[in-house]
Motif scaffolding. Sequence first.
Motif, PDB file in Angstrom:
ATOM      1  N   SER A  99       0.754  -1.210   0.031  1.00  0.00           N
ATOM      2  CA  SER A  99      -0.026  -0.184  -0.023  1.00  0.00           C
ATOM      3  C   SER A  99       0.918   1.322  -0.040  1.00  0.00           C
ATOM      4  CB  SER A  99      -0.961   0.086   1.053  1.00  0.00           C
ATOM      5  OG  SER A  99      -0.157   0.468   2.460  1.00  0.00           O
ATOM      6  N   LEU A 100       2.080   0.964   0.452  1.00  0.00           N
ATOM      7  CA  LEU A 100       2.987   2.296   0.453  1.00  0.00           C
ATOM      8  C   LEU A 100       3.751   2.680  -0.848  1.00  0.00           C
ATOM      9  CD1 LEU A 100       4.589   1.674   3.986  1.00  0.00           C
ATOM     10  CD2 LEU A 100       2.627   3.381   3.249  1.00  0.00           C
ATOM     11  N   LEU A 101       3.730   1.443  -1.807  1.00  0.00           N
ATOM     12  CA  LEU A 101       4.427   1.729  -3.049  1.00  0.00           C
ATOM     13  C   LEU A 101       3.447   2.699  -4.005  1.00  0.00           C
ATOM     14  CD1 LEU A 101       5.122  -2.186  -3.867  1.00  0.00           C
ATOM     15  CD2 LEU A 101       6.643  -0.344  -3.027  1.00  0.00           C
ATOM     16  N   PRO A 102       4.305   3.402  -4.922  1.00  0.00           N
ATOM     17  CA  PRO A 102       3.581   4.333  -5.981  1.00  0.00           C
ATOM     18  C   PRO A 102       2.469   3.242  -6.854  1.00  0.00           C
ATOM     19  CG  PRO A 102       5.997   4.409  -6.074  1.00  0.00           C
ATOM     20  CD  PRO A 102       5.687   3.283  -5.069  1.00  0.00           C
ATOM     21  N   GLN A 103       1.604   4.041  -6.971  1.00  0.00           N
ATOM     22  CA  GLN A 103       0.359   3.697  -7.719  1.00  0.00           C
ATOM     23  C   GLN A 103       0.659   2.937  -9.041  1.00  0.00           C
ATOM     24  OE1 GLN A 103      -2.639   2.976  -6.287  1.00  0.00           O
ATOM     25  NE2 GLN A 103      -1.755   3.659  -4.451  1.00  0.00           N
ATOM     26  N   ASN A 104       1.769   3.546  -9.746  1.00  0.00           N
ATOM     27  CA  ASN A 104       2.013   3.109 -10.902  1.00  0.00           C
ATOM     28  C   ASN A 104       2.900   1.928 -11.166  1.00  0.00           C
ATOM     29  OD1 ASN A 104       4.382   4.227  -9.958  1.00  0.00           O
ATOM     30  ND2 ASN A 104       4.933   5.356 -11.947  1.00  0.00           N
ATOM     31  N   ILE A 105       3.448   1.315  -9.839  1.00  0.00           N
ATOM     32  CA  ILE A 105       4.135   0.050  -9.875  1.00  0.00           C
ATOM     33  C   ILE A 105       3.696  -1.188 -10.519  1.00  0.00           C
ATOM     34  CG2 ILE A 105       5.120  -1.506  -8.273  1.00  0.00           C
ATOM     35  CD1 ILE A 105       6.885   0.555  -7.841  1.00  0.00           C
ATOM     36  N   GLN A 106       4.003  -1.709 -11.552  1.00  0.00           N
ATOM     37  CA  GLN A 106       3.384  -2.764 -11.957  1.00  0.00           C
ATOM     38  C   GLN A 106       3.953  -4.212 -11.718  1.00  0.00           C
ATOM     39  OE1 GLN A 106       0.943  -2.557 -14.833  1.00  0.00           O
ATOM     40  NE2 GLN A 106       0.924  -0.311 -14.062  1.00  0.00           N
ATOM     41  N   GLN A 107       5.168  -4.111 -11.053  1.00  0.00           N
ATOM     42  CA  GLN A 107       5.899  -5.609 -10.720  1.00  0.00           C
ATOM     43  C   GLN A 107       6.403  -5.337  -9.266  1.00  0.00           C
ATOM     44  OE1 GLN A 107       8.388  -6.318 -13.978  1.00  0.00           O
ATOM     45  NE2 GLN A 107      10.029  -5.068 -13.098  1.00  0.00           N
ATOM     46  N   ILE A 108       6.545  -6.483  -8.651  1.00  0.00           N
ATOM     47  CA  ILE A 108       6.882  -6.341  -7.342  1.00  0.00           C
ATOM     48  C   ILE A 108       8.080  -7.222  -7.025  1.00  0.00           C
ATOM     49  CG2 ILE A 108       6.316  -7.073  -4.632  1.00  0.00           C
ATOM     50  CD1 ILE A 108       3.503  -6.210  -5.545  1.00  0.00           C
ATOM     51  N   ALA A 109       9.085  -6.939  -6.674  1.00  0.00           N
ATOM     52  CA  ALA A 109      10.392  -8.105  -6.410  1.00  0.00           C
ATOM     53  C   ALA A 109      10.305  -8.455  -5.281  1.00  0.00           C
ATOM     54  CB  ALA A 109      11.715  -7.132  -6.884  1.00  0.00           C
ATOM     55  N   LEU A 110      10.427  -9.763  -5.020  1.00  0.00           N
ATOM     56  CA  LEU A 110      10.641 -10.516  -3.672  1.00  0.00           C
ATOM     57  C   LEU A 110      12.013 -11.061  -3.723  1.00  0.00           C
ATOM     58  CD1 LEU A 110       7.222 -12.193  -3.196  1.00  0.00           C
ATOM     59  CD2 LEU A 110       7.803  -9.947  -2.385  1.00  0.00           C
ATOM     60  N   ALA A 111      12.648 -11.363  -2.582  1.00  0.00           N
ATOM     61  CA  ALA A 111      13.947 -12.086  -2.444  1.00  0.00           C
ATOM     62  C   ALA A 111      13.653 -12.876  -1.223  1.00  0.00           C
ATOM     63  CB  ALA A 111      15.271 -11.102  -2.179  1.00  0.00           C
ATOM     64  N   MET A 112      14.326 -14.151  -1.560  1.00  0.00           N
ATOM     65  CA  MET A 112      14.265 -15.136  -0.458  1.00  0.00           C
ATOM     66  C   MET A 112      15.680 -15.162  -0.040  1.00  0.00           C
ATOM     67  SD  MET A 112      12.058 -18.102  -2.703  1.00  0.00           S
ATOM     68  CE  MET A 112      12.427 -19.501  -1.315  1.00  0.00           C
ATOM     69  N   ASP A 113      15.929 -15.308   1.267  1.00  0.00           N
ATOM     70  CA  ASP A 113      17.184 -15.171   1.855  1.00  0.00           C
ATOM     71  C   ASP A 113      17.199 -15.979   2.967  1.00  0.00           C
ATOM     72  OD1 ASP A 113      20.116 -13.688   2.013  1.00  0.00           O
ATOM     73  OD2 ASP A 113      18.948 -12.912   3.762  1.00  0.00           O
ATOM     74  N   ALA A 114      18.609 -16.571   3.078  1.00  0.00           N
ATOM     75  CA  ALA A 114      19.006 -17.341   4.325  1.00  0.00           C
ATOM     76  C   ALA A 114      20.127 -16.769   4.873  1.00  0.00           C
ATOM     77  CB  ALA A 114      19.221 -18.563   4.083  1.00  0.00           C
ATOM     78  N   THR A 115      19.948 -15.988   6.076  1.00  0.00           N
ATOM     79  CA  THR A 115      21.120 -15.377   6.714  1.00  0.00           C
ATOM     80  C   THR A 115      21.597 -16.190   7.755  1.00  0.00           C
ATOM     81  OG1 THR A 115      20.247 -13.347   5.978  1.00  0.00           O
ATOM     82  CG2 THR A 115      21.595 -13.221   7.824  1.00  0.00           C
ATOM     83  N   SER A 116      22.649 -16.369   7.993  1.00  0.00           N
ATOM     84  CA  SER A 116      23.231 -17.074   9.364  1.00  0.00           C
ATOM     85  C   SER A 116      23.238 -16.137  10.321  1.00  0.00           C
ATOM     86  CB  SER A 116      24.648 -17.778   9.063  1.00  0.00           C
ATOM     87  OG  SER A 116      24.296 -18.832   8.002  1.00  0.00           O
ATOM     88  N   ILE A 117      23.263 -16.583  11.539  1.00  0.00           N
ATOM     89  CA  ILE A 117      23.417 -15.633  12.775  1.00  0.00           C
ATOM     90  C   ILE A 117      24.568 -16.553  13.594  1.00  0.00           C
ATOM     91  CG2 ILE A 117      22.439 -14.608  15.035  1.00  0.00           C
ATOM     92  CD1 ILE A 117      21.063 -13.556  12.378  1.00  0.00           C
ATOM     93  N   GLY A 118      25.699 -16.233  13.066  1.00  0.00           N
ATOM     94  CA  GLY A 118      26.817 -17.008  13.827  1.00  0.00           C
ATOM     95  C   GLY A 118      26.663 -18.532  13.505  1.00  0.00           C
ATOM     96  N   ASP A 119      26.784 -19.375  14.408  1.00  0.00           N
ATOM     97  CA  ASP A 119      26.527 -21.080  14.321  1.00  0.00           C
ATOM     98  C   ASP A 119      25.551 -21.423  14.978  1.00  0.00           C
ATOM     99  OD1 ASP A 119      27.843 -20.574  16.814  1.00  0.00           O
ATOM    100  OD2 ASP A 119      29.203 -22.527  16.453  1.00  0.00           O
ATOM    101  N   LYS A 120      24.570 -20.356  15.564  1.00  0.00           N
ATOM    102  CA  LYS A 120      23.408 -20.915  16.369  1.00  0.00           C
ATOM    103  C   LYS A 120      22.134 -20.969  15.447  1.00  0.00           C
ATOM    104  CE  LYS A 120      25.029 -19.241  20.474  1.00  0.00           C
ATOM    105  NZ  LYS A 120      25.636 -20.332  21.041  1.00  0.00           N
ATOM    106  N   PHE A 121      21.877 -19.836  14.774  1.00  0.00           N
ATOM    107  CA  PHE A 121      20.310 -19.723  13.876  1.00  0.00           C
ATOM    108  C   PHE A 121      20.804 -19.326  12.356  1.00  0.00           C
ATOM    109  CE2 PHE A 121      19.807 -18.171  18.312  1.00  0.00           C
ATOM    110  CZ  PHE A 121      18.801 -19.121  18.663  1.00  0.00           C
TER     111      PHE A 121
END
Length: 182
Positions: A99-121
């Motif tokens: 809803s915060l994007l400009p009204q004329n935006i025709q496409q949405i980009a999503l990224a799937m990411d895996a981020t390590s938090i040390g060797d714990k998570f």
Amino acid sequence: MLNNKHLKQWSCIVSERMPNLSIPQAIGLATWSFGMVMTKSSSLTQVSEFIGAVNNEKPNTVRQRLKEWYQEEKAKKGDKRRTLDVSRCFASLLLWVISLLPQNIQQIALAMDATSIGDKFIVLSINILLAGCGIPVAWCIVNATEPGSWKPHWQKLITDLKDTIPPDQKVIVAADRGLYAD
């Protein structure tokens, strides 16, 4: 409980944008997020002191309320306390960002990411990409040493967001090449 007019306004916005939250949950989220933005910190002490000052409350009272907001149900005091299932907020959060994007935006980009938090998570997240930034809209945290596939976690995150993006929007999904592995 909310004496500061700006905190009250923000609580109303959070409650409106996250209709699946109870009023106490929305107030807790609003209090945390307002305090973090204003102090530029996620420190419980700093946020508690700030909210206490602007809301005319004792910092320790605020501190206890903020701690209870993120604690597991069994650690909370009171019969009506419950755990917040954050996955129930993902669709609302994505809709809010869209809803915060400009009204004329025709496409949405999503990224799937895996981020390590040390060797714990490892944080598995789906982020909406905007102006060179990724805004997390869905996530889960897995134990870094836990054997097994991430695939069920990714499937759940995608399912949590299913049918949220308007059908007239084109969606582009970017993922690290290592995410295909079992």
